[in-house]
Design a protein around this motif. Sequence first.
Motif, PDB file in Angstrom:
ATOM      1  N   ALA A   1       0.813  -1.212   0.000  1.00  0.00           N
ATOM      2  CA  ALA A   1       0.000   0.000   0.000  1.00  0.00           C
ATOM      3  C   ALA A   1       0.850   1.267   0.000  1.00  0.00           C
ATOM      4  O   ALA A   1       0.308   2.366   0.056  1.00  0.00           O
ATOM      5  N   LEU A   2       2.172   1.088  -0.057  1.00  0.00           N
ATOM      6  CA  LEU A   2       3.086   2.228  -0.058  1.00  0.00           C
ATOM      7  C   LEU A   2       4.049   2.112  -1.237  1.00  0.00           C
ATOM      8  O   LEU A   2       4.453   1.011  -1.607  1.00  0.00           O
ATOM      9  N   HIS A   3       4.426   3.248  -1.799  1.00  0.00           N
ATOM     10  CA  HIS A   3       5.427   3.269  -2.868  1.00  0.00           C
ATOM     11  C   HIS A   3       6.815   3.214  -2.248  1.00  0.00           C
ATOM     12  O   HIS A   3       7.600   4.162  -2.347  1.00  0.00           O
ATOM     13  N   LEU A   4       7.148   2.103  -1.590  1.00  0.00           N
ATOM     14  CA  LEU A   4       8.420   1.963  -0.891  1.00  0.00           C
ATOM     15  C   LEU A   4       9.045   0.611  -1.213  1.00  0.00           C
ATOM     16  O   LEU A   4       8.346  -0.353  -1.539  1.00  0.00           O
ATOM     17  N   SER A   5      10.368   0.558  -1.108  1.00  0.00           N
ATOM     18  CA  SER A   5      11.053  -0.722  -1.292  1.00  0.00           C
ATOM     19  C   SER A   5      10.859  -1.586  -0.053  1.00  0.00           C
ATOM     20  O   SER A   5      10.778  -1.086   1.071  1.00  0.00           O
ATOM     21  N   PHE A   6      10.771  -2.882  -0.246  1.00  0.00           N
ATOM     22  CA  PHE A   6      10.458  -3.823   0.843  1.00  0.00           C
ATOM     23  C   PHE A   6      11.381  -5.029   0.763  1.00  0.00           C
ATOM     24  O   PHE A   6      11.622  -5.577  -0.307  1.00  0.00           O
ATOM     25  N   ARG A   7      11.921  -5.428   1.925  1.00  0.00           N
ATOM     26  CA  ARG A   7      12.725  -6.638   1.999  1.00  0.00           C
ATOM     27  C   ARG A   7      12.301  -7.438   3.227  1.00  0.00           C
ATOM     28  O   ARG A   7      12.060  -6.871   4.294  1.00  0.00           O
ATOM     29  N   ARG A   8      12.245  -8.748   3.046  1.00  0.00           N
ATOM     30  CA  ARG A   8      11.922  -9.648   4.155  1.00  0.00           C
ATOM     31  C   ARG A   8      13.168 -10.423   4.538  1.00  0.00           C
ATOM     32  O   ARG A   8      13.831 -11.002   3.679  1.00  0.00           O
ATOM     33  N   ILE A   9      13.501 -10.430   5.834  1.00  0.00           N
ATOM     34  CA  ILE A   9      14.648 -11.172   6.340  1.00  0.00           C
ATOM     35  C   ILE A   9      14.124 -12.251   7.288  1.00  0.00           C
ATOM     36  O   ILE A   9      13.495 -11.934   8.299  1.00  0.00           O
ATOM     37  N   GLN A  10      14.372 -13.502   6.938  1.00  0.00           N
ATOM     38  CA  GLN A  10      13.971 -14.604   7.810  1.00  0.00           C
ATOM     39  C   GLN A  10      15.109 -14.875   8.792  1.00  0.00           C
ATOM     40  O   GLN A  10      16.180 -15.325   8.410  1.00  0.00           O
ATOM     41  N   PHE A  11      14.888 -14.560  10.051  1.00  0.00           N
ATOM     42  CA  PHE A  11      15.931 -14.728  11.060  1.00  0.00           C
ATOM     43  C   PHE A  11      16.016 -16.187  11.489  1.00  0.00           C
ATOM     44  O   PHE A  11      15.007 -16.796  11.859  1.00  0.00           O
ATOM     45  N   THR A  12      17.213 -16.731  11.421  1.00  0.00           N
ATOM     46  CA  THR A  12      17.476 -18.121  11.762  1.00  0.00           C
ATOM     47  C   THR A  12      18.704 -18.188  12.659  1.00  0.00           C
ATOM     48  O   THR A  12      19.485 -17.234  12.738  1.00  0.00           O
ATOM     49  N   PRO A  13      18.925 -19.320  13.354  1.00  0.00           N
ATOM     50  CA  PRO A  13      20.082 -19.427  14.256  1.00  0.00           C
ATOM     51  C   PRO A  13      21.432 -19.252  13.569  1.00  0.00           C
ATOM     52  O   PRO A  13      22.400 -18.862  14.220  1.00  0.00           O
ATOM     53  N   ASP A  14      21.516 -19.548  12.268  1.00  0.00           N
ATOM     54  CA  ASP A  14      22.802 -19.442  11.575  1.00  0.00           C
ATOM     55  C   ASP A  14      22.962 -18.135  10.804  1.00  0.00           C
ATOM     56  O   ASP A  14      23.930 -17.954  10.067  1.00  0.00           O
TER      57      ASP A  14
END
Length: 332
Positions: free
Chosen positions: A65-78
């Motif tokens: 809904a926003l004109h913005l860049s988006f990144r998803r980071i999946q946090f894992t133990p390593d």
Amino acid sequence: MLNENTLQRLLEKLPQLKQEIQKVIVGQEAVLDEVLVALLAGGHCLLEGVPGLAKTLLVRTLSRALHLSFRRIQFTPDLMPTDIIGTEVLEEDHVTGKRFFKFNKGPLFANIILADEINRTPPKTQAALLEAMQEAEITYAGQTYALDKPFFILATQNPIEQAGTYPLPEAQLDRFLLYIKIGYPSEHEETAILSGTTGIRTTQVQPVLDAAEIQQLQQLVREVTIDADLVQYVSKLVRATRPDTTTIDYVKEWVRWGAGPRAGQALILTAKAFSLLHGRYAVTMNDIAVMAYPVLRHRILMNFRAEAEGVYPDKVTAVLLQQIERTVTRLS
């Protein structure tokens, strides 16, 4: 200073933004308001809820809904700090044949960051977020790199699954403007979710605001007025959370450590954003009361007895809101 036409146009886009998100997200009105308050106030928020309550979907829908860049980071133990910040790689100039190090930016270099299951990564990697969250920049190999603006981190965590998790340290929790808890939907809302997500119909979310407009709104939030008596009330409320200085026995009995000055700053700023989100230009007592819970719940550290008997920060906040003598002369 924005002219009147620009101001009106920006304010009209706020309800439009909510409407676009609500095309996908059913219910969760208070949660949505709190996320938008964090965005308008220029802070980050931590979302906590059991699996399946659409935490990730909410963040993804907001980004659409926003004109913005988006990144998803999946946090894992390593996961390592360089996996989110970036790293230097050795490259060669094909013309001169000289080799040089080039910094490859990591996923933190975006406007909206979804830090999914942030408590699944070790403290070393969690700490890599501290500078980014506080200063909107990162330092690598002695070089400082500014992050894109606006910069908004939404982190999620699961409250019931403790195996293989690393609780966030208090220093990092304090960097989150709001700590938002997501509960189960009502029966009516759950029926609507089941009906809307098991068919063939797809929902298109249209972008409403761009980066420049969001930054203008963030500046506008700071221009919302707050009465001096309400500022004094916020100060008294925050100071009352500290066992060594409070006059409230309930706090002395259950609280190990109270909120710092950053909590007061966060409470005033979020109350201003909440007021603007609802079309008002002055903070009211109710704005402060509503925002006190997500602002204080991660800044009040309970003692061992409280944890054993199930007394949580929200209960302390409720008691404070009821018992603190109101020094304001005008309750609007």
